[in-house]
Design a protein around this motif. Sequence first.
Motif, PDB file in Angstrom:
ATOM      1  N   ILE A   1      22.848  18.333  27.863  1.00 54.83           N
ATOM      2  CA  ILE A   1      23.813  18.676  26.873  1.00 54.83           C
ATOM      3  C   ILE A   1      23.250  20.207  25.714  1.00 54.83           C
ATOM      4  CG2 ILE A   1      24.371  18.208  24.838  1.00 54.83           C
ATOM      5  CD1 ILE A   1      25.663  16.455  26.408  1.00 54.83           C
ATOM      6  N   LEU A   2      21.901  20.584  26.004  1.00 51.57           N
ATOM      7  CA  LEU A   2      21.882  21.938  25.714  1.00 51.57           C
ATOM      8  C   LEU A   2      22.221  23.170  26.841  1.00 51.57           C
ATOM      9  CD1 LEU A   2      18.081  20.969  23.444  1.00 51.57           C
ATOM     10  CD2 LEU A   2      20.704  21.233  22.418  1.00 51.57           C
ATOM     11  N   GLU A   3      22.123  22.996  27.597  1.00 50.88           N
ATOM     12  CA  GLU A   3      22.363  23.745  28.645  1.00 50.88           C
ATOM     13  C   GLU A   3      23.782  24.240  28.641  1.00 50.88           C
ATOM     14  OE1 GLU A   3      20.396  23.738  33.080  1.00 50.88           O
ATOM     15  OE2 GLU A   3      20.984  21.789  32.585  1.00 50.88           O
ATOM     16  N   TYR A   4      25.382  23.364  27.926  1.00 53.28           N
ATOM     17  CA  TYR A   4      25.720  23.443  27.589  1.00 53.28           C
ATOM     18  C   TYR A   4      25.966  24.398  26.262  1.00 53.28           C
ATOM     19  CZ  TYR A   4      27.914  20.351  31.063  1.00 53.28           C
ATOM     20  OH  TYR A   4      28.232  19.616  32.578  1.00 53.28           O
ATOM     21  N   ARG A   5      25.741  24.151  25.299  1.00 52.37           N
ATOM     22  CA  ARG A   5      25.109  24.810  24.175  1.00 52.37           C
ATOM     23  C   ARG A   5      24.741  26.457  24.440  1.00 52.37           C
ATOM     24  NH1 ARG A   5      20.385  24.140  20.475  1.00 52.37           N
ATOM     25  NH2 ARG A   5      19.184  25.219  22.496  1.00 52.37           N
ATOM     26  N   ASP A   6      23.938  26.660  25.497  1.00 47.16           N
ATOM     27  CA  ASP A   6      23.368  27.817  25.929  1.00 47.16           C
ATOM     28  C   ASP A   6      24.588  28.545  26.489  1.00 47.16           C
ATOM     29  OD1 ASP A   6      21.214  27.350  24.302  1.00 47.16           O
ATOM     30  OD2 ASP A   6      19.708  26.761  26.269  1.00 47.16           O
TER      31      ASP A   6
END
Length: 464
Positions: free
Chosen positions: A246-251
Amino acid sequence: MKEVITRFPPSPTGHLHLGGARTALFNFLFARHHKGKFILRFEDTDRERSKDEYVDSIREALEWLGLNWDEGPFFQSKRFEIYQEYAQKLYAEGKAYYCECTKEELEARKKSLLERGLKPRYDGRCREKNLPQGPGRALRIKVPDLSEIVFEDLLRGKILFPPDEVDDFIILRSDGSPTYQFAVVIDDFTMGVTHIIRGDDHISNTPKQLIIYQLLGVSPPQFAHIPMVLGSDGARLSKRHGARSILEYRDEGYLPQAVVNYLARLGWGYGDQEYFTLEELIEKFDLSRVNLSPARFDPDKMLAFNAFWIKTLDNGEILKHLRSFLFPYSIERFSEDYLCRILESVKPRVKTLKEMAEMIDFYLLDEVKVEESARNKFLTPQIKPLLETLLLDMERLNFEDEKILEREFRNLAEASGLKLKEFAQAVRVALTGRTVSPPLFEVMKLLGKEKVKNRLEKAIKMIF
């Protein structure tokens, strides 16, 4: 009516990925829809693989998605005394017994059963030994005689298991640590969980858990087993399908609104409606609308959802999420009004915030770096006189009216015997440093006369 309490119990052995995030979302939505509680609990009894960095990462991902929990986070590693207490209670009541069989002995018996084509199960040889607690001894549940093991799944209806499905299973290992099956039941029971929404890969865990509830003398929560998320090829979702944490999508520049919306639509629907805010999802969420067919992850569709929400959300909200991508440009120098007007001009042209930041960088730089290929192709000696004329005419040009600007450009180009496209492209390169940008006259209007003059002067000096 009893208060609805759901939980999301990730293992902190990795980052939060799409499948886990969807499970968390469904539990969150169900609790919020019924005005209940949503609990966060970390199942961190795997001491070797559980890491604090994953705890932090999962918490950060849930917070970014807006899935705020009401209680917790709780950690199984800090609840061992509670598990011991309930385990000893079952032992004292004759519902559990200590087993002295070694790991090697159990493996040998398992191998022998498999070789004979039989289902591997514990043969109960320590059941009547009445062994006390001692070194190397695990505590096993004394499974009662059952005609069947059955429960009513909120999605699938009645699910039946044969009585021989469960043998006398371990609830405390020989080192005193609880097994997953035992810890999860004690946690759900003591935390008052009323509804368990989890992946259908957990259906096989349910019989053992139901037996523990029965032996504790308490009613189990209601279960809803949702289908897994699969890749586009029907295989279990993985990174090779384009799925990331999920945090990769944010980044990468995804909005939380888009990720939540897409996750909700993976196996759940409400008529023909495609796009939902979190508030709408809370209002409309109902387990009866969950599709029992496995959902398939489509990265292109998720990207399209992101493009939709970039176009739809107000500029102030977009800016809040875009700021981290604009860190190198010291954007505190600019007014929010200026930044929002920039965003408005590019929203229809991008699919991620990362793309947006790359597209608008020339608005935020004091001096643009002109791409060499663009400079060689468009900032030519032939175009130099026309750029100089434009610079001289700058004060009288009306930047507020794009149609008037276009007419002036066309007149200047025709007087010089050049095509409007050649002239406009040279100005675009001078102002933005590249050949692709938002519409030129829109760019000029946003930059303002002073910046346009400065950049034209520098471009003219580049031409020999």
